[in-house]
Design an enzyme around this catalytic site. Structure first.
Site, PDB file in Angstrom:
ATOM      1  N   GLY A  13     -66.786 -80.874  22.893  1.00 12.70           N
ATOM      2  CA  GLY A  13     -65.974 -79.836  23.528  1.00 12.70           C
ATOM      3  C   GLY A  13     -64.532 -79.829  23.039  1.00 12.70           C
ATOM      4  NE  ARG A  17     -61.494 -74.654  32.700  1.00 14.75           N
ATOM      5  CZ  ARG A  17     -61.859 -75.109  33.891  1.00 14.75           C
ATOM      6  NH1 ARG A  17     -61.093 -74.885  34.951  1.00 14.75           N
ATOM      7  NH2 ARG A  17     -62.961 -75.804  34.054  1.00 14.75           N
ATOM      8  N   GLY A  77     -74.329 -74.888  23.343  1.00 17.59           N
ATOM      9  CA  GLY A  77     -74.605 -75.350  24.695  1.00 17.59           C
ATOM     10  C   GLY A  77     -74.945 -76.821  24.760  1.00 17.59           C
ATOM     11  CB  ALA A 359     -24.309-110.296  28.464  1.00 13.77           C
TER      12      ALA A 359
END
Length: 443
Positions: A13, A17, A77, A359
């Protein structure tokens, strides 16, 4: 007769959609292509997997490798797709699955196979009773409760549309029987397609069709972006429940996202808004603080990650180490008890036990062409804003001065300065500020 069971996964498929250029089976669910979930489930139950794809779906073929793929050159199909997938099968039995039903569980798939294997059954199929039946095909039963046929929604009468037992699509039978039924169906319907569901009426004529019911949570199909989002929610709920059952604490379960392969131990604590991608192992007693992102990493016992931390693939944080806010690690080993607590990037690095990364410190691991490694020994102190230009090694118990650019190896126990000497100009600061303000006043 062969006892081999083959799963035929219908994945040709295009998902109109979905409004996507990718095949429906490749849409992402739980950090993976949708079809990945169904294949992982099928592998637990069947002996062989065949995936039916459409022409031009090379990416999908690569995704499902090493499993066999066959191409449905004409989309005529689901019946035609199933026939295409079975052309190479000679014996055994086949279970037909749909790529857009990725949440099917191994338990329900096994129940489907077991029902087919009973003496009185020729065909078994999966059904469900969704809260809103919508456009699902309906399973029509006779006065005795036996399955007679399936009618697609577009072909159903008003009375048939009121049936609550819906077709979930999956079914199982012997290969020889499936081939016979598929050869006899016709495209005489509203879609002018070969419906796989038409074989149910043919099987019912032999008087032996069984329906195995499952839940909507695992059997609902995915045909749109909205349904994909609903499936993601179902999957994540399933994964969160699994984590809780394994002894993890989720402060706000609904805000934590897992990958299906996450390995999680007891007494792990995960704070809100954490995203966990593929390949993550969380060992006992570690804490993942809020807004952290993890993938492809191992977090060992007693480690604290975050908040706002990112662990990328190849990272291992050993026992008792800390990774703090806005710290990113990539392909890095952080030794036991080591800390990188603030605003750092450490890539392609090996950091020994008990070291502290100040840091703002970073490893420059990429020269524009190649990646290079940084090795930091045990008990090191890396001063704030140190830039370590790889490849480089810093020996055990060495230190770097804050603000240094380190381009050469640092011996063990040494203190490395990689910055220019500070020079103070008396009175120049005030004079410069006055000059700048004057320029600003003059526009």
């Amino acid at each position: 007769m062969s006892s081999m069971t083959t799963a035929i996964i219908l994945a040709a498929g295009i998902g109109t959609r979905m409004k996507s250029r990718y095949p429906k089976a490749m849409q992402r669910l739980g950090n993976r292509p949708m079809i990945w979930h169904l294949i992982e489930t099928a592998r637990q139950v069947v002996d062989r997997i065949v995936v039916v794809i459409g022409p031009g779906m090379d990416d999908l073929a690569r995704q499902v490798s090493p499993h066999t793929t066959v191409i449905q050159h004409e989309r005529l199909g689901t019946g035609h797709a199933a026939k295409t997938g079975m052309d190479g099968l000679e014996e055994g039995r086949a279970v037909i699955l749909y790529a857009d039903n990725p949440l099917l569980t191994a338990d329900t798939m096994q129940r489907l196979l077991d029902a087919q294997g009973e003496q009185e059954n020729v065909l078994s199929l999966l059904g469900m009773r969704p809260a809103v039946p919508g456009h699902y095909g309906r399973i029509v039963t006779g006065p005795d409760g036996q399955v007679e046929r399936i009618v697609e929604f577009k072909d159903a009468s008003d009375a048939e549309r009121r049936i609550t037992l819906c077709n979930a699509g999956m079914m199982c039978a012997e290969v020889a029987q499936l081939k016979d039924w598929l050869s006899r169906i016709t495209p005489e319907n509203a879609q002018n397609e070969y419906y796989l569901t038409d074989i149910v009426a043919l099987a019912a004529q032999q008087g032996r069709v069984s329906c195995v019911e499952g839940t909507e949570d695992e059997l609902a199909g995915i045909n749109s972006r909205a349904e994909l989002a609903e499936a993601e929610a179902r999957l994540q709920q399933r994964l969160r429940q699994k984590a809780l059952q394994q002894g993890a604490t989720l402060i706000d379960p609904s805000s934590v996202f897992f990958d299906p392969d996450t390995i999680i131990s007891a007494d792990v604590v995960i704070e809100p808004n954490v995203f966990i991608g593929p390949g993550v192992t969380l060992e006992e007693g570690c804490v993942i603080r809020a807004f952290s992102h993890l993938e492809g990493c191992v977090v060992k016992q007693g480690v604290v990650i975050g908040p706002y931390a990112r662990l990328r693939p190849g990272t291992v944080c050993h026992e008792g180490s800390h990774v703090g806010n806005f710290v990113e690690l990539k392909n890095t080993t952080l030794g036991a008890g080591s800390k990188a607590n603030h605003l750092s990037y450490l890539g392609d690095s090996q950091i020994g036990a008990g070291s502290n990364i100040g840091a703002g410190s970073i490893t420059c691991n990429y020269d524009g062409v190649f990646k290079h490694g940084t090795v930091i020994g045990e008990g090191c102190f890396i001063g704030s804003n140190t830039i370590m230009v790889a490849p480089i090694q810093i020996g055990d118990e060495a230190m770097t001065a804050a603000g240094s650019v380190i381009t050469q190896d640092v011996p063990a126990e040494a203190l490395a300065f990689g910055r220019t000497r500070q020079d103070n100009k008396a009175g120049k600061g005030k004079a410069l500020q006055q000059a700048l303000r004057k320029k600003k006043e003059q526009g």
